[in-house]
Design an enzyme around this catalytic site. Structure first.
Site, PDB file in Angstrom:
ATOM      1  N   GLU A  88       0.829  -1.200   0.000  1.00  7.78           N
ATOM      2  CA  GLU A  88       0.000   0.000   0.000  1.00  7.78           C
ATOM      3  C   GLU A  88       0.865   1.251   0.000  1.00  7.78           C
ATOM      4  O   GLU A  88       1.971   1.262   0.539  1.00  7.78           O
ATOM      5  CB  GLU A  88      -0.916  -0.015   1.224  1.00  7.78           C
ATOM      6  CG  GLU A  88      -1.859  -1.209   1.154  1.00  7.78           C
ATOM      7  CD  GLU A  88      -2.824  -1.299   2.310  1.00  7.78           C
ATOM      8  OE1 GLU A  88      -3.815  -2.023   2.172  1.00  7.78           O
ATOM      9  OE2 GLU A  88      -2.590  -0.674   3.351  1.00  7.78           O
ATOM     10  N   CYS A 116       1.321  -2.500  15.652  1.00  6.54           N
ATOM     11  CA  CYS A 116       1.308  -2.153  14.223  1.00  6.54           C
ATOM     12  C   CYS A 116       0.693  -3.258  13.376  1.00  6.54           C
ATOM     13  O   CYS A 116       1.041  -4.428  13.514  1.00  6.54           O
ATOM     14  CB  CYS A 116       2.753  -1.901  13.780  1.00  6.54           C
ATOM     15  SG  CYS A 116       2.922  -1.633  12.010  1.00  6.54           S
ATOM     16  N   GLY A 156       6.772  -1.774   6.337  1.00  7.97           N
ATOM     17  CA  GLY A 156       8.142  -2.268   6.345  1.00  7.97           C
ATOM     18  C   GLY A 156       9.133  -1.345   7.028  1.00  7.97           C
ATOM     19  O   GLY A 156       8.833  -0.199   7.353  1.00  7.97           O
ATOM     20  N   THR A 215       8.627   5.526  20.467  1.00  8.60           N
ATOM     21  CA  THR A 215       7.485   4.936  21.209  1.00  8.60           C
ATOM     22  C   THR A 215       7.571   5.227  22.702  1.00  8.60           C
ATOM     23  O   THR A 215       6.655   5.759  23.279  1.00  8.60           O
ATOM     24  CB  THR A 215       7.347   3.421  20.951  1.00  8.60           C
ATOM     25  OG1 THR A 215       7.464   3.204  19.542  1.00  8.60           O
ATOM     26  CG2 THR A 215       6.016   2.887  21.428  1.00  8.60           C
ATOM     27  N   CYS A 337      -0.959   5.886   9.970  1.00  9.32           N
ATOM     28  CA  CYS A 337       0.205   5.170  10.485  1.00  9.32           C
ATOM     29  C   CYS A 337      -0.193   3.844  11.093  1.00  9.32           C
ATOM     30  O   CYS A 337      -1.103   3.778  11.907  1.00  9.32           O
ATOM     31  CB  CYS A 337       0.853   5.962  11.615  1.00  9.32           C
ATOM     32  SG  CYS A 337       1.526   7.503  11.125  1.00  9.32           S
TER      33      CYS A 337
HETATM   34  N1  SAH Z   1       9.074   0.753  10.082  1.00 10.06           N
HETATM   35  C1  SAH Z   1       9.216   2.152  10.164  1.00 10.06           C
HETATM   36  C2  SAH Z   1       8.301   2.917   9.249  1.00 10.06           C
HETATM   37  C3  SAH Z   1       6.899   2.414   9.142  1.00 10.06           C
HETATM   38  S1  SAH Z   1       5.910   2.506  10.620  1.00 10.06           S
HETATM   39  C4  SAH Z   1       9.054   2.636  11.587  1.00 10.06           C
HETATM   40  O1  SAH Z   1       8.671   1.834  12.448  1.00 10.06           O
HETATM   41  O2  SAH Z   1       9.348   3.802  11.825  1.00 10.06           O
HETATM   42  C5  SAH Z   1       5.529   4.245  10.632  1.00 10.06           C
HETATM   43  C6  SAH Z   1       5.088   4.799  11.972  1.00 10.06           C
HETATM   44  O3  SAH Z   1       3.787   4.328  12.314  1.00 10.06           O
HETATM   45  C7  SAH Z   1       5.974   4.452  13.149  1.00 10.06           C
HETATM   46  O4  SAH Z   1       6.309   5.633  13.835  1.00 10.06           O
HETATM   47  C8  SAH Z   1       5.104   3.579  14.017  1.00 10.06           C
HETATM   48  O5  SAH Z   1       5.440   3.706  15.377  1.00 10.06           O
HETATM   49  C9  SAH Z   1       3.739   4.116  13.722  1.00 10.06           C
HETATM   50  N2  SAH Z   1       2.656   3.191  13.992  1.00 10.06           N
HETATM   51  C10 SAH Z   1       2.644   1.859  13.831  1.00 10.06           C
HETATM   52  N3  SAH Z   1       1.430   1.355  14.147  1.00 10.06           N
HETATM   53  C11 SAH Z   1       0.672   2.399  14.526  1.00 10.06           C
HETATM   54  C12 SAH Z   1      -0.696   2.534  14.908  1.00 10.06           C
HETATM   55  N4  SAH Z   1      -1.484   1.491  14.963  1.00 10.06           N
HETATM   56  N5  SAH Z   1      -1.161   3.761  15.190  1.00 10.06           N
HETATM   57  C13 SAH Z   1      -0.358   4.858  15.074  1.00 10.06           C
HETATM   58  N6  SAH Z   1       0.915   4.791  14.691  1.00 10.06           N
HETATM   59  C14 SAH Z   1       1.439   3.574  14.419  1.00 10.06           C
HETATM   60 FE1  SF4 Z   2       7.337  -1.831  13.625  1.00 10.89          FE
HETATM   61 FE2  SF4 Z   2       7.494  -0.025  11.604  1.00 10.89          FE
HETATM   62 FE3  SF4 Z   2       7.552  -2.657  11.102  1.00 10.89          FE
HETATM   63 FE4  SF4 Z   2       5.309  -1.554  11.932  1.00 10.89          FE
HETATM   64  S1  SF4 Z   2       6.342  -1.151  10.013  1.00 10.89           S
HETATM   65  S2  SF4 Z   2       6.209  -3.505  12.670  1.00 10.89           S
HETATM   66  S3  SF4 Z   2       6.089   0.004  13.332  1.00 10.89           S
HETATM   67  S4  SF4 Z   2       9.066  -1.514  12.277  1.00 10.89           S
END
Ligand code: SAH
Ligand code: SF4
Length: 348
Positions: A88, A116, A156, A215, A337
């Site tokens: 996506e 996530c 990712g 986080t 996110c």
């Molecule tokens: N893997 C990378 C980029 C993708 S995740 C990373 O972890 O930074 C992008 C962002 O979405 C991250 O800051 C993560 O903490 C946040 N995120 C993941 N799941 C979420 C959710 N359910 N609600 C709000 N933010 C979330």
């Molecule tokens: Fe964690 Fe970012 Fe991977 Fe989601 S996409 S599992 S927040 S590393």
């Protein structure tokens, strides 16, 4: 299978088109960057050239399977890759009409952060640079006007796919991209905190912005929420951020997804206050976007209340931490996110 062209660099196109002269590759490259969707539209090529290109090449390796438009103007594209993997990409619009493309770097994610949705899918594979660039081009076609920013914050972990990520960033910020070239200030890579990757970006560039998904700065809690944390302890992360800042002189964004009752304790305020000392950072608080079935140590996660979010932000401000609560754009299409993942949970 035909070789696809979108997302290739000008040098790669030049090589492929040989013995045609370089100006032909440049012409074709311009078409690809402008979002031309078929060879037939390339009327500055002779008919026979168009036909021979059509026989040898396809324009895209990926295809937009579904398109969702949110009331706030955000667009989510579900994109099928050539091997059937689905990813996506999201276009976020803010209240001033500025558009941000959010790109994925992997199909699934190996990091498994408990909050996530992408993490719950497990890991399929790394995306190629062409697959990442194509996401941008598909979004550009959907945007209808100029895209102002790029965030690598989709599905990712970007820093686990460094070689292909670098090629994509060089494409978007390179001169070949012509008038669409992005300033490196307008491109942000978000990481869950891969120390080696942050150091690599600090030392060898490209000189884009980074966002760290912190986080919480409480090591014990972070370890329970994000398994990347075990191999990348906070002290090493902080040192990597310091060297990035010494080298790149850019402000870093720290992201904290707020999980109701979990990481909004006084302990999290205190730990974050200590963590940011000596760093030039802006902290973004993102109230958790619901993910169906997400559990933390057996208990369902919940969104923080408005009072909990504001209270947390206020306590940090009192400690002179630079904090913003982030708007929830794209939520109506599960394009926010951490909601990127599967169609079945999407409501349009
Ligand atoms: N893997 C990378 C980029 C993708 S995740 C990373 O972890 O930074 C992008 C962002 O979405 C991250 O800051 C993560 O903490 C946040 N995120 C993941 N799941 C979420 C959710 N359910 N609600 C709000 N933010 C979330
Ligand atoms: Fe964690 Fe970012 Fe991977 Fe989601 S996409 S599992 S927040 S590393």
């Amino acid at each position: 299978m035909k070789q696809s062209l979108a997302g290739l660099s000008l040098a790669e196109l030049t090589e492929l088109l040989k013995p045609l002269p370089v100006f032909r590759a440049r012409q074709l490259f311009r078409h690809l960057c402008c979002g031309t969707r078929s060879f037939a539209e390339m009327t500055d090529f002779s008919l026979s050239l168009r036909e021979s290109m059509e026989r040898r090449f396809s324009l895209y390796s990926s295809e937009v399977a579904q398109r969702f438009v949110d009331r706030d103007g955000s667009v989510k594209l579900q994109i099928d890759l050539s091997d059937g993997a689905r990813i996506e990409a999201v276009l976020l619009s803010d209240e001033n009409g500025r558009k941000t493309a959010c790109l994925s770097t992997q199909a699934g994610c190996p990091m498994g952060c408990v909050f996530c949705k992408t993490g719950s899918l497990g890991f399929n594979r790394n995306l190629t640079s062409a697959e990442m660039t194509e996401q941008f081009l598909h979004l550009q076609a959907a945007a209808g006007s100029r895209i102002n920013n790029v965030v690598v914050m989709g599905m990712g972990e970007p820093l686990l796919n460094m070689t292909e990520l670098r090629k994509t960033l060089l494409f978007l910020t390179g001169q070949d991209f012509g008038s669409r070239q992005f300033s490196k200030r307008k491109v942000t890579v978000s990481t869950c905190g891969i120390v080696a990757g942050i150091r690599e970006l600090a030392e060898n560039g490209p000189d884009v912005r980074i966002a760290l998904s912190l986080t919480t700065a409480d090591e014990d809690l972070r370890g329970r929420l994000m398994k990347a944390s075990a191999a990348n302890p906070l002290s090493a992360l902080r040192n990597a951020l310091l060297s990035y800042q010494q080298r790149r002189k850019r402000r870093i964004t720290l992201e904290a997804v707020l999980l109701g009752g979990v990481n909004t304790r006084q302990k999290d305020v205190d730990a974050l206050t200590v963590f940011v000392q000596g760093l030039d950072v802006a902290v973004n608080l993102i109230p958790w976007n619901p993910v169906v079935g997400a559990l933390f140590e057996g208990a369902p996660l919940r969104q923080p209340s408005r009072a909990e979010t504001d209270g947390f932000a206020e306590r940090l401000r009192k400690q002179k931490v630079n904090v913003t609560v982030r708007l929830k754009r794209g939520r109506g299409i599960a394009g926010a996110c951490g909601q990127l993942g599967r169609l079945s949970d999407t409501r349009v």
